[in-house]
Structure formats: C-alpha cells, structure tokens
Write a protein that holds these residues in place. Structure first.
Motif, PDB file in Angstrom:
ATOM      1  N   GLY A  34       0.723  -1.150  -0.078  1.00  0.00           N
ATOM      2  CA  GLY A  34       0.022   0.088  -0.119  1.00  0.00           C
ATOM      3  C   GLY A  34       0.864   1.330  -0.032  1.00  0.00           C
ATOM      4  O   GLY A  34       0.360   2.452  -0.233  1.00  0.00           O
ATOM      5  N   VAL A  35       2.148   1.233   0.264  1.00  0.00           N
ATOM      6  CA  VAL A  35       3.014   2.350   0.265  1.00  0.00           C
ATOM      7  C   VAL A  35       3.827   2.365  -1.122  1.00  0.00           C
ATOM      8  O   VAL A  35       4.394   1.467  -1.413  1.00  0.00           O
ATOM      9  CB  VAL A  35       4.041   2.373   1.461  1.00  0.00           C
ATOM     10  N   ARG A  36       3.508   3.547  -1.646  1.00  0.00           N
ATOM     11  CA  ARG A  36       4.364   3.729  -2.876  1.00  0.00           C
ATOM     12  C   ARG A  36       5.483   4.824  -2.829  1.00  0.00           C
ATOM     13  O   ARG A  36       5.411   5.524  -2.049  1.00  0.00           O
ATOM     14  CB  ARG A  36       3.264   4.431  -3.928  1.00  0.00           C
ATOM     15  N   ALA A  37       6.439   4.537  -3.653  1.00  0.00           N
ATOM     16  CA  ALA A  37       7.581   5.492  -3.728  1.00  0.00           C
ATOM     17  C   ALA A  37       7.072   6.784  -4.235  1.00  0.00           C
ATOM     18  O   ALA A  37       6.166   7.044  -4.763  1.00  0.00           O
ATOM     19  CB  ALA A  37       8.586   4.762  -4.765  1.00  0.00           C
ATOM     20  N   LEU A  38       7.697   7.986  -3.726  1.00  0.00           N
ATOM     21  CA  LEU A  38       7.381   9.203  -3.888  1.00  0.00           C
ATOM     22  C   LEU A  38       7.573   9.452  -5.564  1.00  0.00           C
ATOM     23  O   LEU A  38       9.004   8.894  -6.244  1.00  0.00           O
ATOM     24  CB  LEU A  38       8.258  10.190  -3.256  1.00  0.00           C
ATOM     25  N   PRO A  39       6.898  10.427  -6.305  1.00  0.00           N
ATOM     26  CA  PRO A  39       7.339  10.478  -7.752  1.00  0.00           C
ATOM     27  C   PRO A  39       8.727  11.373  -7.664  1.00  0.00           C
ATOM     28  O   PRO A  39       8.902  11.684  -6.687  1.00  0.00           O
ATOM     29  CB  PRO A  39       6.064  11.331  -8.119  1.00  0.00           C
TER      30      PRO A  39
END
Length: 53
Positions: A34-39
């Motif tokens: 559920g945690v995505r990397a920052l753009p």
C-alpha cells in the motif's frame, strides 16, 4: 576461549539459523504494497536557485 571460537566456526550455520529464528522481525522487513515510492522531483526552472537542505 579458543574452544568456544572453534565450536562457533564448526557449527556457525546452525548458530546463525537459531539467531535468525529468535530475532524479532525488523519493522521494515514486511513489504507493504500500500506504500508507494514518491514521484521524482520536478525539474528546477531555469534561473531558479536549487532548494537548500
């Protein structure tokens, strides 16, 4: 002390398995999907000074 070191070297795989099994899990070891990397950061406009850190 030397007999202890010799025992560790002879049976190190078994000792390492036991230590890993007994160690509490690291909080970051579980992969949270559920945690995505920052753009990526937006490019700096021409003439602008870079942000200070």
């Amino acid at each position: 002390m030397l007999p202890l070191i010799e025992a560790w070297m002879a049976d190190r795989e078994a000792f390492l398995r036991q230590a890993r099994a007994a160690a509490p899990p690291h909080p970051l070891a579980a992969h949270d999907h559920g945690v995505r990397a920052l753009p990526p950061a937006p490019p700096t406009p021409p003439g602008a000074s870079p942000a200070r850190r």
